[in-house]
Design a protein around this motif. Structure first.
Motif, PDB file in Angstrom:
ATOM      1  N   TYR A 175       0.830  -1.204   0.000  1.00 23.89           N
ATOM      2  CA  TYR A 175       0.000   0.000   0.000  1.00 23.89           C
ATOM      3  C   TYR A 175       0.867   1.256   0.000  1.00 23.89           C
ATOM      4  N   SER A 176       0.359   2.317  -0.633  1.00 27.75           N
ATOM      5  CA  SER A 176       0.954   3.651  -0.517  1.00 27.75           C
ATOM      6  C   SER A 176      -0.183   4.660  -0.413  1.00 27.75           C
ATOM      7  N   GLU A 177       0.015   5.656   0.450  1.00 30.67           N
ATOM      8  CA  GLU A 177      -1.026   6.653   0.698  1.00 30.67           C
ATOM      9  C   GLU A 177      -0.922   7.816  -0.280  1.00 30.67           C
ATOM     10  N   LEU A 178      -2.017   8.128  -0.938  1.00 33.17           N
ATOM     11  CA  LEU A 178      -2.159   9.345  -1.733  1.00 33.17           C
ATOM     12  C   LEU A 178      -2.428  10.488  -0.766  1.00 33.17           C
ATOM     13  N   SER A 179      -1.646  11.555  -0.851  1.00 36.49           N
ATOM     14  CA  SER A 179      -1.747  12.608   0.153  1.00 36.49           C
ATOM     15  C   SER A 179      -1.335  13.947  -0.437  1.00 36.49           C
ATOM     16  N   GLY A 180      -1.598  15.005   0.327  1.00 36.44           N
ATOM     17  CA  GLY A 180      -1.165  16.339  -0.078  1.00 36.44           C
ATOM     18  C   GLY A 180      -1.878  16.868  -1.304  1.00 36.44           C
ATOM     19  N   VAL A 181      -3.081  16.365  -1.569  1.00 35.80           N
ATOM     20  CA  VAL A 181      -3.827  16.812  -2.750  1.00 35.80           C
ATOM     21  C   VAL A 181      -4.401  18.199  -2.481  1.00 35.80           C
ATOM     22  N   CYS A 182      -3.999  19.168  -3.272  1.00 35.35           N
ATOM     23  CA  CYS A 182      -4.529  20.518  -3.070  1.00 35.35           C
ATOM     24  C   CYS A 182      -4.340  21.356  -4.328  1.00 35.35           C
ATOM     25  N   SER A 183      -5.215  22.340  -4.468  1.00 35.59           N
ATOM     26  CA  SER A 183      -5.168  23.271  -5.593  1.00 35.59           C
ATOM     27  C   SER A 183      -5.244  24.689  -5.056  1.00 35.59           C
ATOM     28  N   HIS A 184      -4.493  25.576  -5.664  1.00 38.25           N
ATOM     29  CA  HIS A 184      -4.560  26.985  -5.280  1.00 38.25           C
ATOM     30  C   HIS A 184      -5.980  27.491  -5.524  1.00 38.25           C
ATOM     31  N   PRO A 185      -6.517  28.320  -4.624  1.00 39.00           N
ATOM     32  CA  PRO A 185      -7.897  28.812  -4.799  1.00 39.00           C
ATOM     33  C   PRO A 185      -8.172  29.423  -6.168  1.00 39.00           C
ATOM     34  N   GLU A 186      -7.169  30.027  -6.779  1.00 36.96           N
ATOM     35  CA  GLU A 186      -7.381  30.641  -8.091  1.00 36.96           C
ATOM     36  C   GLU A 186      -7.660  29.612  -9.180  1.00 36.96           C
ATOM     37  N   PHE A 187      -7.291  28.346  -8.921  1.00 36.22           N
ATOM     38  CA  PHE A 187      -7.423  27.326  -9.961  1.00 36.22           C
ATOM     39  C   PHE A 187      -8.388  26.211  -9.570  1.00 36.22           C
ATOM     40  N   ARG A 188      -9.124  26.395  -8.479  1.00 33.99           N
ATOM     41  CA  ARG A 188     -10.109  25.389  -8.103  1.00 33.99           C
ATOM     42  C   ARG A 188     -11.229  25.348  -9.135  1.00 33.99           C
ATOM     43  N   GLY A 189     -11.763  24.155  -9.336  1.00 33.21           N
ATOM     44  CA  GLY A 189     -12.813  23.984 -10.324  1.00 33.21           C
ATOM     45  C   GLY A 189     -12.294  23.677 -11.706  1.00 33.21           C
ATOM     46  N   SER A 190     -10.977  23.631 -11.858  1.00 39.69           N
ATOM     47  CA  SER A 190     -10.396  23.360 -13.174  1.00 39.69           C
ATOM     48  C   SER A 190     -10.012  21.893 -13.356  1.00 39.69           C
ATOM     49  N   GLY A 191     -10.307  21.059 -12.353  1.00 39.30           N
ATOM     50  CA  GLY A 191     -10.057  19.628 -12.481  1.00 39.30           C
ATOM     51  C   GLY A 191      -8.647  19.191 -12.160  1.00 39.30           C
TER      52      GLY A 191
END
Length: 226
Positions: free
Chosen positions: A155-171
């Motif tokens: 197993y490996s953990e997917l982590s640290g997923v984040c997007s800058h607020p200016e680019f949220r909603g862009s997938g």
């Protein structure tokens, strides 16, 4: 019978991440400079005392496990929350985007700034010590990232997923989550992740790309009492 992911901090530090571990057979922790996580192997008095010995005055650490979190008298929880642990059991629909690039230690300061702004979870300048990270830069700025954190056999953990607020909603969060998860699958491992149960948007995103609930989790931020 317990699962290796029921106490993910402990099982990582007892196996593939033992190189980072402080402690002994009863309790272990990561260095705070890498990630402020600690765990005991069990809830007996001896194990909990060993856990307390690893947390100095003035420092807070995170605990994460499926079982209710037990603490010795020397420790107190300043924050408690419920989380979810999700796994993907089959490779996700492949994605290809030439903007995705591997991040290096040269990107660490910008990665920390993005994590500090968006708060995906505990993050430090040395997060890259635990696993690879990938990101998308737009206009020379880090717009989004995702990577790996804890690792157990298989197993490996997917982590640290984040997007800058200016680019949220862009997938970009979806793109990078799928990209990193499929890299984990390509190594013959199963990707898993954690999210706060209250973060309905994140849970829906992960469900939509193929993750399913494996366990409800308990989260606590712990420090020495008094």
């Amino acid at each position: 019978m317990s699962h290796v992911l029921d106490r993910p901090v402990w099982s990582a530090l007892d196996t593939r991440h033992r190189i980072f571990a402080y402690g002994d057979r009863l309790a272990r922790r990561y260095p705070s400079s890498i990630v402020p996580f600690a765990a005991s192997g069990a809830d007996g008095a001896e194990s909990l005392q060993a856990l307390a010995s690893l947390i100095p005055a003035g420092e807070s650490v995170f605990m994460l496990q499926a079982d209710p979190i037990a603490l010795p008298p020397e420790l107190t929880a300043t924050v408690t929350a419920f989380g979810v642990q999700m796994v993907a059991e089959a490779p996700l629909p492949s994605v290809s985007d030439e903007r995705v690039q591997q991040l290096t230690q040269d990107d660490a300061a910008e990665m920390l700034a993005l994590a500090s702004l968006t708060k995906p979870g505990p993050f430090t300048l040395k997060a890259l010590s635990l696993g690879e990270f990938w990101g998308v830069k737009i206009g020379g700025r880090l717009a989004a990232m995702a990577g790996e954190r804890m690792k157990q056999p298989g197993y490996s953990e997917l982590s640290g997923v984040c997007s800058h607020p200016e680019f949220r909603g862009s997938g970009l969060g979806r793109l990078l989550s799928v990209f990193v998860a499929n890299r984990i699958f390509a190594r013959g491992e199963i990707p898993y992740l954690h999210a706060y149960a209250s973060n309905a948007g994140a849970v829906r995103l992960y469900e939509s790309i193929g993750f399913r609930l494996r366990a409800e989790m308990n989260v606590a931020v712990v420090q020495r009492a008094g």
